[in-house]
Design an enzyme around this catalytic site. Structure first.
Site, mmCIF file in Angstrom:
data_model
loop_
_atom_site.group_PDB
_atom_site.id
_atom_site.type_symbol
_atom_site.label_atom_id
_atom_site.label_comp_id
_atom_site.label_asym_id
_atom_site.label_seq_id
_atom_site.Cartn_x
_atom_site.Cartn_y
_atom_site.Cartn_z
ATOM 1 N N LYS A 187 31.711 41.645 57.919
ATOM 2 C CA LYS A 187 31.903 41.759 56.477
ATOM 3 C C LYS A 187 33.343 42.139 56.220
ATOM 4 C CE LYS A 187 30.558 41.911 52.205
ATOM 5 N NZ LYS A 187 31.637 40.916 51.929
ATOM 6 N N GLN A 228 38.633 47.309 58.977
ATOM 7 C CA GLN A 228 37.364 47.068 58.284
ATOM 8 C C GLN A 228 36.170 47.588 59.099
ATOM 9 O OE1 GLN A 228 37.954 44.831 55.289
ATOM 10 N NE2 GLN A 228 36.140 45.909 54.593
ATOM 11 N N LYS A 257 35.993 51.326 58.323
ATOM 12 C CA LYS A 257 35.710 51.499 56.895
ATOM 13 C C LYS A 257 34.241 51.212 56.607
ATOM 14 C CE LYS A 257 38.512 49.181 54.241
ATOM 15 N NZ LYS A 257 39.154 48.181 53.329
ATOM 16 N N LYS A 309 37.537 39.808 58.855
ATOM 17 C CA LYS A 309 38.530 39.524 57.806
ATOM 18 C C LYS A 309 39.016 38.103 57.989
ATOM 19 C CE LYS A 309 40.634 41.721 54.418
ATOM 20 N NZ LYS A 309 40.154 42.875 53.616
ATOM 21 N N GLY A 356 36.596 38.884 48.487
ATOM 22 C CA GLY A 356 37.993 38.762 48.071
ATOM 23 C C GLY A 356 38.916 39.782 48.717
ATOM 24 N N ASP A 357 40.189 39.555 48.539
ATOM 25 C CA ASP A 357 41.259 40.498 48.911
ATOM 26 C C ASP A 357 42.473 40.004 48.115
ATOM 27 O OD1 ASP A 357 41.819 42.782 51.059
ATOM 28 O OD2 ASP A 357 43.582 41.490 51.094
ATOM 29 N N SER A 391 30.083 45.577 47.697
ATOM 30 C CA SER A 391 29.705 44.265 48.240
ATOM 31 C C SER A 391 28.369 44.366 48.967
ATOM 32 C CB SER A 391 30.768 43.763 49.223
ATOM 33 O OG SER A 391 31.850 43.169 48.549
HETATM 34 P P1 NDP Z 1 45.449 41.332 44.037
HETATM 35 O O1 NDP Z 1 45.843 40.017 44.554
HETATM 36 O O2 NDP Z 1 44.510 41.424 42.880
HETATM 37 O O3 NDP Z 1 46.724 42.199 43.659
HETATM 38 C C1 NDP Z 1 47.706 42.484 44.599
HETATM 39 C C2 NDP Z 1 48.807 43.279 43.929
HETATM 40 O O4 NDP Z 1 49.676 43.780 44.936
HETATM 41 C C3 NDP Z 1 49.648 42.452 42.977
HETATM 42 O O5 NDP Z 1 50.136 43.295 41.967
HETATM 43 C C4 NDP Z 1 50.763 41.987 43.895
HETATM 44 O O6 NDP Z 1 51.962 41.657 43.201
HETATM 45 C C5 NDP Z 1 50.964 43.178 44.781
HETATM 46 N N1 NDP Z 1 51.477 42.727 46.083
HETATM 47 C C6 NDP Z 1 50.831 41.949 46.967
HETATM 48 N N2 NDP Z 1 51.607 41.696 48.035
HETATM 49 C C7 NDP Z 1 52.744 42.320 47.804
HETATM 50 C C8 NDP Z 1 53.938 42.415 48.539
HETATM 51 N N3 NDP Z 1 54.092 41.827 49.749
HETATM 52 N N4 NDP Z 1 54.922 43.178 48.012
HETATM 53 C C9 NDP Z 1 54.749 43.789 46.807
HETATM 54 N N5 NDP Z 1 53.648 43.715 46.064
HETATM 55 C C10 NDP Z 1 52.649 42.988 46.560
HETATM 56 O O7 NDP Z 1 44.855 42.120 45.310
HETATM 57 P P2 NDP Z 1 43.916 43.402 45.347
HETATM 58 O O8 NDP Z 1 44.210 44.292 44.213
HETATM 59 O O9 NDP Z 1 42.532 42.930 45.577
HETATM 60 O O10 NDP Z 1 44.391 44.079 46.718
HETATM 61 C C11 NDP Z 1 45.389 45.092 46.755
HETATM 62 C C12 NDP Z 1 45.230 45.892 48.037
HETATM 63 O O11 NDP Z 1 43.943 46.502 48.078
HETATM 64 C C13 NDP Z 1 45.354 45.102 49.338
HETATM 65 O O12 NDP Z 1 45.940 45.937 50.322
HETATM 66 C C14 NDP Z 1 43.905 44.844 49.715
HETATM 67 O O13 NDP Z 1 43.760 44.619 51.095
HETATM 68 C C15 NDP Z 1 43.293 46.163 49.302
HETATM 69 N N6 NDP Z 1 41.851 46.168 49.082
HETATM 70 C C16 NDP Z 1 41.270 45.302 48.210
HETATM 71 C C17 NDP Z 1 39.916 45.357 47.991
HETATM 72 C C18 NDP Z 1 39.244 44.503 46.964
HETATM 73 O O14 NDP Z 1 38.031 44.703 46.735
HETATM 74 N N7 NDP Z 1 39.919 43.588 46.297
HETATM 75 C C19 NDP Z 1 39.052 46.288 48.736
HETATM 76 C C20 NDP Z 1 39.778 47.216 49.572
HETATM 77 C C21 NDP Z 1 41.116 47.116 49.739
HETATM 78 P P3 NDP Z 1 52.375 40.098 43.012
HETATM 79 O O15 NDP Z 1 51.394 39.580 42.008
HETATM 80 O O16 NDP Z 1 53.769 40.176 42.536
HETATM 81 O O17 NDP Z 1 52.229 39.467 44.363
HETATM 82 O O1 2IT Z 2 39.606 45.434 52.305
HETATM 83 C C1 2IT Z 2 38.455 45.379 51.836
HETATM 84 O O2 2IT Z 2 37.611 46.247 52.076
HETATM 85 C C2 2IT Z 2 38.120 44.251 50.967
HETATM 86 N N1 2IT Z 2 38.991 43.413 50.695
HETATM 87 C C3 2IT Z 2 36.724 44.093 50.428
HETATM 88 C C4 2IT Z 2 35.841 43.437 51.439
HETATM 89 C C5 2IT Z 2 34.454 43.080 50.956
HETATM 90 O O3 2IT Z 2 33.751 42.482 51.765
HETATM 91 O O4 2IT Z 2 34.089 43.377 49.825
#
Ligand code: NDP
Ligand code: 2IT
Length: 445
Positions: free
Chosen positions: A90, A111, A114, A126, A165-166, A377
């Site tokens: 997952k 992961q 976590k 992943k 997603g991520d 999830s």
């Molecule tokens: P999104 O794509 O929705 O948003 C990502 C954000 O981070 C955007 O504002 C983006 O800016 C910025 N960003 C991404 N890459 C870079 C970079 N190289 N340098 C600077 N800014 C950057 O992603 P999420 O919000 O889903 O994910 C954000 C973080 O949270 C990641 O580390 C992800 O692994 C983690 N995460 C996400 C989960 C989820 O459920 N979605 C669960 C657990 C962890 P820009 O638009 O300019 O690229």
């Molecule tokens: O980093 C993370 O934990 C995620 N992007 C969410 C993974 C999931 O299966 O919901």
């Protein structure tokens, strides 16, 4: 680091050359695990660590598609099925030009721990692609997702591997991926992907869950010092799914979020970020933070630079790995920082973590603090398996219980190992022991 683990670490690093982020994640976990191996020599005898660092399966594939101009584009797709001791693999899919095997492996490795901490029956995996969705039309994103799933479908399934997603993968992409999976397999297998739309098998609270969960975890840390979010000055990095929902939750608890960022710059909004406007600009219009600043008016937008130049009492890094280095950490500490909750995966460099820990402030590592997304999830999978759908209130209550439980597990494990308040140690050991016990029970596989 424990000498027995050093030798294993060196082998892992040598076997996986050029994967800096994976190395970083492995080394950080190994640094916590010496005391566990004193108590459990059976883990060493069964080579649990060596097995844990070698993914069960790694899939790399070509993703051909055509852009709107009719030109052929080729991307690379990945799915690393890391560990299935506790349940089906997952973890999310990341679409970003920086994606390569080392990033997918660091994320998959994190992961495992976590997912174990959530207490839900999910293993670790992943995936993703070096595809850059930015500037692409909906039709291009759809063709890419369809091509990606045309290979991925044979490797996943409700009982095998469940992506979500991520970065760069949200509701739109999960929709296109699910549609193609359904079309190829002729099965309405809801539990094969999470983060689905609410009318076709998704769960309420899943979109909010990671950001909300990060704030709930951080609130639990603050409580241990008799504090709360009320009245805190918060800086959040990123302005995507995790950041926006962290901002919303922190402000609902009485904090003022004064700054957030994207990869082009950051905004300082002393009155507190207007979450409604931010959602409109980022989620509806798919715009940039600069557009938010222009529409909001009277706020500072700084092109380039680091959002960590803005003083805060609570920092919530919610963008990407290694976005907060040792210098930024030292600056934040000088500016009166009390707590850090990592919404992103591994956003703080190892130097930054050392600065935070030496300063004695509260530091919640991503594998604990951002586990609310994957936990919800798993709640989505539960609803799919029972063909049920829960209310927002019930689902949020479950998320809160899970985050409070993760905090408790990390804190009590740190206490048990004589390092109270060390959430890094607590998360690494708490997650590891659960997976190691299951691997031991399941024999040499
Ligand atoms: P999104 O794509 O929705 O948003 C990502 C954000 O981070 C955007 O504002 C983006 O800016 C910025 N960003 C991404 N890459 C870079 C970079 N190289 N340098 C600077 N800014 C950057 O992603 P999420 O919000 O889903 O994910 C954000 C973080 O949270 C990641 O580390 C992800 O692994 C983690 N995460 C996400 C989960 C989820 O459920 N979605 C669960 C657990 C962890 P820009 O638009 O300019 O690229
Ligand atoms: O980093 C993370 O934990 C995620 N992007 C969410 C993974 C999931 O299966 O919901």
């Amino acid at each position: 680091m424990d000498a027995r683990l050093e030798a294993i670490r060196d082998t892992v690093l040598a076997r996986n050359p050029g994967e800096a982020e994976f190395h970083q994640a492995v080394v950080e976990v190994f640094e916590s695990l010496g005391p566990v191996h004193d108590r459990h020599p059976e883990f060493l005898e069964a080579a649990i660590l060596e097995r844990l660092c070698e993914p069960e399966r790694q899939i790399i594939f070509r993703v051909p598609w055509t852009d709107d101009a009719g030109r052929v584009q080729i991307n690379r797709g990945f799915r690393v099925e890391f560990n299935s001791a506790l349940g089906p693999y997952k973890g999310g899919l990341r679409f970003h030009p920086s994606v390569y095997l080392g990033i997918v492996k660091f994320l998959g490795f994190e992961q495992i721990f976590k997912n174990a901490l959530t207490g839900m029956p999910i293993g670790g995996g992943k995936g993703g692609s070096d595809f850059d969705p930015r500037g692409r039309s909906d039709a291009e994103v759809m063709r890419f997702c369809q091509s990606f799933m045309t290979e991925l479908y044979r490797h996943i399934g409700e009982y095998t591997d469940v992506p979500a997603g991520d970065i760069g993968v949200g509701g739109r992409e999960i929709g296109y991926l699910f549609g193609q999976y359904k079309r190829i397999t002729n099965r309405y297998e809801s539990g094969v992907l999470t983060g689905k739309g609410i009318s076709w098998g998704g769960s309420l609270v899943r979109p909010e869950a990671t950001g909300f969960g990060t704030v709930i975890f951080t609130q639990e840390m603050l409580k241990t010092r008799g504090s709360s979010f009320d009245g805190q000055r918060v800086v959040v990095s990123g302005s995507g799914n995790v950041a926006i929902n962290a901002i919303a939750k922190a402000q609902s608890l009485g904090a003022t979020v004064v700054a957030c960022s994207d990869s082009s710059g950051y905004v300082v909004d002393e009155a507190g970020i207007d979450v409604g406007l931010l959602r409109e600009v980022k989620e509806v219009e798919r715009g940039r933070l600069k557009d938010y600043a222009e529409r909001r008016g009277g706020v500072a937008y700084v092109e380039g630079g680091s959002v960590w130049d803005v003083d805060a009492t609570v920092a919530l890094p919610c963008a990407t790995q290694n976005e907060l280095d040792g210098d930024a950490a030292a600056r934040l500490v000088r500016g009166g920082l009390l707590a850090v909750g990592e919404g992103a995966n591994m956003p703080s460099t190892r130097d930054a973590v050392a600065v935070f820990q030496d300063a004695g402030l509260l530091f919640g590592p991503g594998k604990a603090a951002n586990a609310g997304g994957v936990a919800t999830s798993a709640l989505e999978m539960q609803q799919n398996a029972s063909r049920d759908s829960w209310s927002f209130e019930h689902t949020e209550e479950r998320l809160t219980e899970i985050m409070v439980g993760i905090h408790h597990r990390c804190a009590s494990t740190a206490d048990e190992y004589g390092q109270p308040g060390n959430y890094v140690l607590g998360a690494n050991i708490g997650g590891f022991v659960k997976v190691a016990d299951a691997m031991l029970a399941q024999g040499l596989i």
